[in-house]
Design a protein around this motif. Sequence first.
Motif, PDB file in Angstrom:
ATOM      1  N   TYR A 162       8.026 146.297  -4.011  1.00  0.00           N
ATOM      2  CA  TYR A 162       8.178 147.606  -3.351  1.00  0.00           C
ATOM      3  C   TYR A 162       7.118 148.760  -4.006  1.00  0.00           C
ATOM      4  O   TYR A 162       6.628 148.826  -4.943  1.00  0.00           O
ATOM      5  CB  TYR A 162       9.570 148.152  -3.780  1.00  0.00           C
ATOM      6  N   SER A 163       6.576 149.490  -2.814  1.00  0.00           N
ATOM      7  CA  SER A 163       5.903 150.630  -3.003  1.00  0.00           C
ATOM      8  C   SER A 163       6.703 151.848  -3.582  1.00  0.00           C
ATOM      9  O   SER A 163       7.809 151.906  -3.536  1.00  0.00           O
ATOM     10  CB  SER A 163       4.960 150.938  -1.933  1.00  0.00           C
ATOM     11  N   THR A 164       5.858 152.802  -3.954  1.00  0.00           N
ATOM     12  CA  THR A 164       6.801 153.966  -4.230  1.00  0.00           C
ATOM     13  C   THR A 164       7.465 154.459  -3.237  1.00  0.00           C
ATOM     14  O   THR A 164       8.766 154.696  -3.376  1.00  0.00           O
ATOM     15  CB  THR A 164       5.822 155.005  -4.887  1.00  0.00           C
ATOM     16  N   VAL A 165       6.842 154.572  -2.145  1.00  0.00           N
ATOM     17  CA  VAL A 165       7.832 155.252  -0.928  1.00  0.00           C
ATOM     18  C   VAL A 165       8.908 154.162  -0.580  1.00  0.00           C
ATOM     19  O   VAL A 165      10.074 154.633  -0.136  1.00  0.00           O
ATOM     20  CB  VAL A 165       6.750 155.484   0.288  1.00  0.00           C
ATOM     21  N   GLY A 166       8.503 152.910  -0.373  1.00  0.00           N
ATOM     22  CA  GLY A 166       9.676 151.864  -0.344  1.00  0.00           C
ATOM     23  C   GLY A 166      10.755 151.851  -1.224  1.00  0.00           C
ATOM     24  O   GLY A 166      11.899 151.686  -0.774  1.00  0.00           O
ATOM     25  N   LEU A 167      10.413 152.045  -2.476  1.00  0.00           N
ATOM     26  CA  LEU A 167      11.500 152.105  -3.760  1.00  0.00           C
ATOM     27  C   LEU A 167      12.178 153.603  -3.463  1.00  0.00           C
ATOM     28  O   LEU A 167      13.557 153.231  -3.610  1.00  0.00           O
ATOM     29  CB  LEU A 167      10.587 152.365  -4.894  1.00  0.00           C
ATOM     30  N   LEU A 168      11.657 154.458  -2.964  1.00  0.00           N
ATOM     31  CA  LEU A 168      12.279 155.865  -2.665  1.00  0.00           C
ATOM     32  C   LEU A 168      13.427 155.728  -1.780  1.00  0.00           C
ATOM     33  O   LEU A 168      14.690 156.024  -1.631  1.00  0.00           O
ATOM     34  CB  LEU A 168      11.285 156.966  -2.870  1.00  0.00           C
ATOM     35  N   LEU A 169      12.793 155.248  -0.453  1.00  0.00           N
ATOM     36  CA  LEU A 169      13.678 154.940   0.632  1.00  0.00           C
ATOM     37  C   LEU A 169      14.882 153.879   0.638  1.00  0.00           C
ATOM     38  O   LEU A 169      15.977 154.179   1.020  1.00  0.00           O
ATOM     39  CB  LEU A 169      12.812 154.760   1.896  1.00  0.00           C
ATOM     40  N   ASN A 170      14.446 152.711  -0.021  1.00  0.00           N
ATOM     41  CA  ASN A 170      15.165 151.618  -0.036  1.00  0.00           C
ATOM     42  C   ASN A 170      16.215 151.360  -1.284  1.00  0.00           C
ATOM     43  O   ASN A 170      17.201 150.815  -1.146  1.00  0.00           O
ATOM     44  CB  ASN A 170      14.439 150.406   0.375  1.00  0.00           C
ATOM     45  N   ILE A 171      15.720 151.841  -2.356  1.00  0.00           N
ATOM     46  CA  ILE A 171      16.779 151.742  -3.383  1.00  0.00           C
ATOM     47  C   ILE A 171      17.201 153.025  -4.068  1.00  0.00           C
ATOM     48  O   ILE A 171      18.399 153.204  -4.221  1.00  0.00           O
ATOM     49  CB  ILE A 171      15.589 150.872  -4.744  1.00  0.00           C
ATOM     50  N   VAL A 172      16.405 154.114  -4.236  1.00  0.00           N
ATOM     51  CA  VAL A 172      16.724 155.131  -4.927  1.00  0.00           C
ATOM     52  C   VAL A 172      17.565 156.014  -4.151  1.00  0.00           C
ATOM     53  O   VAL A 172      18.680 156.482  -4.621  1.00  0.00           O
ATOM     54  CB  VAL A 172      15.447 156.058  -5.536  1.00  0.00           C
ATOM     55  N   LEU A 173      17.446 156.549  -2.962  1.00  0.00           N
ATOM     56  CA  LEU A 173      17.951 157.304  -2.063  1.00  0.00           C
ATOM     57  C   LEU A 173      19.389 156.654  -1.636  1.00  0.00           C
ATOM     58  O   LEU A 173      20.414 157.612  -1.968  1.00  0.00           O
ATOM     59  CB  LEU A 173      17.353 157.769  -0.847  1.00  0.00           C
ATOM     60  N   PRO A 174      19.532 155.308  -1.537  1.00  0.00           N
ATOM     61  CA  PRO A 174      21.099 154.919  -1.416  1.00  0.00           C
ATOM     62  C   PRO A 174      21.751 155.178  -2.407  1.00  0.00           C
ATOM     63  O   PRO A 174      23.081 155.278  -2.173  1.00  0.00           O
ATOM     64  CB  PRO A 174      20.711 153.522  -0.886  1.00  0.00           C
TER      65      PRO A 174
END
Length: 291
Positions: free
Chosen positions: A190-202
Motif C-alpha cells: 500500500y502507498s501512503t494515499v492507499g493506506l490512508l483511504l483503504n485502511i486508516v479512514l475506515p
Amino acid sequence: MTTQPLDRTPSPSKPSISWKQWALPLSVGLIVVFCLAPALWQLLTSFKTNEAIAAIPTVYFPSEFTLEHYQELFERRPFFNYMLNSFVVATLSTVLALGLGSPAAYALARLRLQGESILVGAILVVTLFPPILLFLGLLNVVQALNLGNNYLSLILPYAAINLPLTILVMRSFFQQLPRDLEDSAKVDGYSTVGLLLNIVLPLTLPALATTGILAFITAWNEFIFALTFITAEPMKTIPVAASQLGGASIFEVPFGPIAAATVLGTLPLVLLVLFFQRQIIRGLTSGAVKG
C-alpha cells in the motif's frame, strides 16, 4: 409459675427514602425541560392559529392545530430552495473540511515534524477565535474575486472555519491507531494515499461522523456571512430567509411562519444527529481518551 420471655425483636420499619434518590432524577428532569422548552414552544407555535398566538393570556397548549403557517412558507417564498441551498453549502463545505483536514491530521499524528507542538498549539488557538473576526477580511476577498452571490463565498469560509477542529479531532484518533497495522499494510504494497483511504479512514469512521456533523451544523446555522455575501433571493440559506420573513405590514410580526421556518430549519439537524448518534457517542468517548 413460668413467665414467657418477652420478644424484643424490633419491628420492621418502613424504608426511608433518601433525598439523594430523588434529587438526581429531579435535577435531570428540570435540565431536560429547561433545554427542550424553547424547542417545544417553537413547535407548538408553528401549529397554533393566529388567534391562539395573539391571545391574552398566553395559550401554551392550543386546542386547535393548523398547517397554515407551513403552507404560507412554501406559497409566499421558495422555502424548498432555501433548504436546498443550505444543504448544498453545508455538505460541500463539510466534505472539503474533511478532505483537507484528515490528511493534515494524519501527517501531524505520524510524522515527526519540527515545531509540531507549536503548530498544534497554533491550530488550537485558531479554534478559539470567533468567525466574526474574519468578516472584514473575507468581505474584501469576496469583493476582489467577484464572488458575491456565489456559493463559493460561503463554502470556502465555512470549510476554513471548520478545518482546525477537524485536524485536532482526527489527529487524536490517528494517534490511537496501532502503527503495526500501518507497517503491515506497507509491507503488502500500500502507498501512503492507499493506506490512508483503504485502511486508516475506515477505522476512524466514528471520528469522521462526529467531526462531519459538527462541521455540517456550523455551516447550516451560520448567519452573518450568508446574509452579507449572498443577496440574490433564490440563493439564500435558511437562517437568512427565516430572519427576513415579514407580515402584511411593517408593524406585523409573523410569529407563526417564523416558528414554522425554525422547525423546518432544525428538523434536518435533529434527524442527522439521531441517525448518527452511535457514531457520535463512539467518536466523542474515544476521542477523549488520548489527545
